[in-house]
Write a protein that holds these residues in place. Sequence first.
Motif, mmCIF file in Angstrom:
data_model
loop_
_atom_site.group_PDB
_atom_site.id
_atom_site.type_symbol
_atom_site.label_atom_id
_atom_site.label_comp_id
_atom_site.label_asym_id
_atom_site.label_seq_id
_atom_site.Cartn_x
_atom_site.Cartn_y
_atom_site.Cartn_z
ATOM 1 N N VAL A 72 86.695 46.956 60.780
ATOM 2 C CA VAL A 72 87.275 47.768 61.858
ATOM 3 C C VAL A 72 88.934 47.608 62.033
ATOM 4 O O VAL A 72 89.128 46.719 62.187
ATOM 5 C CB VAL A 72 86.680 47.437 63.478
ATOM 6 C CG1 VAL A 72 87.097 48.141 64.473
ATOM 7 C CG2 VAL A 72 85.067 47.546 63.350
ATOM 8 N N PHE A 73 89.540 48.892 61.733
ATOM 9 C CA PHE A 73 90.845 48.632 61.620
ATOM 10 C C PHE A 73 91.631 49.300 62.765
ATOM 11 O O PHE A 73 92.819 49.381 62.582
ATOM 12 C CB PHE A 73 91.167 49.418 60.373
ATOM 13 C CG PHE A 73 90.366 48.508 59.347
ATOM 14 C CD1 PHE A 73 90.868 47.365 58.741
ATOM 15 C CD2 PHE A 73 89.565 49.302 58.606
ATOM 16 C CE1 PHE A 73 90.179 46.658 57.621
ATOM 17 C CE2 PHE A 73 88.956 48.648 57.340
ATOM 18 C CZ PHE A 73 89.187 47.525 56.976
ATOM 19 N N ASN A 74 91.143 49.499 63.731
ATOM 20 C CA ASN A 74 91.559 50.147 65.129
ATOM 21 C C ASN A 74 92.490 48.944 65.595
ATOM 22 O O ASN A 74 91.774 47.906 66.002
ATOM 23 C CB ASN A 74 90.454 50.583 65.927
ATOM 24 C CG ASN A 74 91.388 51.381 67.156
ATOM 25 O OD1 ASN A 74 92.499 50.974 67.589
ATOM 26 N ND2 ASN A 74 90.713 52.562 67.657
ATOM 27 N N PRO A 75 93.712 49.002 65.816
ATOM 28 C CA PRO A 75 94.641 47.998 66.595
ATOM 29 C C PRO A 75 94.150 47.688 67.968
ATOM 30 O O PRO A 75 94.500 46.653 68.572
ATOM 31 C CB PRO A 75 96.028 48.375 66.385
ATOM 32 C CG PRO A 75 95.975 49.849 66.127
ATOM 33 C CD PRO A 75 94.792 50.254 65.589
ATOM 34 N N ARG A 76 93.617 48.538 68.545
ATOM 35 C CA ARG A 76 93.044 48.413 70.037
ATOM 36 C C ARG A 76 91.619 47.625 70.179
ATOM 37 O O ARG A 76 91.224 47.417 71.165
ATOM 38 C CB ARG A 76 93.181 49.750 70.833
ATOM 39 C CG ARG A 76 94.368 50.279 71.056
ATOM 40 C CD ARG A 76 94.121 51.348 72.093
ATOM 41 N NE ARG A 76 93.638 52.732 71.463
ATOM 42 C CZ ARG A 76 92.474 53.074 71.530
ATOM 43 N NH1 ARG A 76 91.700 52.550 72.384
ATOM 44 N NH2 ARG A 76 92.262 53.979 70.944
ATOM 45 N N ALA A 77 91.087 47.307 68.878
ATOM 46 C CA ALA A 77 89.827 46.522 68.957
ATOM 47 C C ALA A 77 89.837 45.169 68.237
ATOM 48 O O ALA A 77 90.399 45.041 67.315
ATOM 49 C CB ALA A 77 88.702 47.313 68.259
ATOM 50 N N ARG A 78 89.386 44.077 69.036
ATOM 51 C CA ARG A 78 89.476 42.921 68.639
ATOM 52 C C ARG A 78 87.886 42.498 68.639
ATOM 53 O O ARG A 78 87.339 42.729 69.534
ATOM 54 C CB ARG A 78 90.410 42.065 69.124
ATOM 55 C CG ARG A 78 91.885 42.286 68.934
ATOM 56 C CD ARG A 78 92.674 41.247 69.555
ATOM 57 N NE ARG A 78 92.766 41.533 70.818
ATOM 58 C CZ ARG A 78 92.391 40.396 71.675
ATOM 59 N NH1 ARG A 78 92.144 39.136 71.325
ATOM 60 N NH2 ARG A 78 92.584 40.483 72.989
#
Length: 240
Positions: free
Chosen positions: A116-122
């Motif tokens: 997952v490469f969305n910066p808002r998802a960890r």
Amino acid sequence: MKDFIRSVYRRVWVLPRIQKLYRQLTIAQTFQHIYSTKSWGDNGEPFSSGSGSRGTAALRYCEFVLEFISEHDVHRVVDLGCGDYAVGSHIVQASAVDYVGIDVVPELIEYHKNSVFNPRARFQCADITSDHLPPADLCLVRQVLQHLSNEEIGKALANLRGYKYVLISEDVPIRPRVFNRDKPHGPDIRFYFGSGVWVEHPPFNMAISKSWEIPLTANSLLRTVLIARMPDPRNETTAS
Ligand SMILES: C[S@@+](CC[C@H](N)C(=O)[O-])C[C@H]1O[C@@H](n2cnc3c(N)ncnc32)[C@H](O)[C@@H]1O
């Protein structure tokens, strides 16, 4: 008649065997085994959280959460028991929230971290019954408690103190025979015994502010409750 026979067979033969197997495992080992054996189905991806994470009811749930987010000025979401992230990804893509997905299965969390490469998802590996949880405005717990024992559910609920908003969603029968029938942790749920998890009933006795229902089948629904804010006796600021 066929449904009745199938249900009796499941209750009397299948479930006792499933429960015997998982009773000996820790929570982490249990869900690792469920994913590695594809007990919740195989959708072609390395991890599948089952049909409940996809389809119309899952989409309706996402729409409901998105509405809640915009109505309650939510910026940070923690998703406890995020599973295969099918639900979480929808929420992240359709909103501007910062999202943390938590799950007890280390390899599933590693997979999300690497794909997952969305910066808002960890993503973070943690056991919600015992580990310290990250701060957020809104905490989601969807179709997770239903797989745990009553003792483990009690511990998880105590661990949610301090979050401003907690939405708990559970599959429950429309006409329950009994609330909160106990079971060991595992892939199964209380449904075959005419039961489910209602956190406002004993032994949990949580105060709830509101509830919503999404139909699932002719006999079951996805019930979401908003937990009335619980004071945190540890007086920590991290989860608020
Ligand atoms: C049926 S899946 C639901 C996934 C997702 N919430 C959804 O609705 O699509 C339940 C998930 O909860 C996780 N889980 C169960 N017990 C947990 C615990 N004690 N701590 C963290 N995660 C847990 C499992 O590993 C699994 O991924």
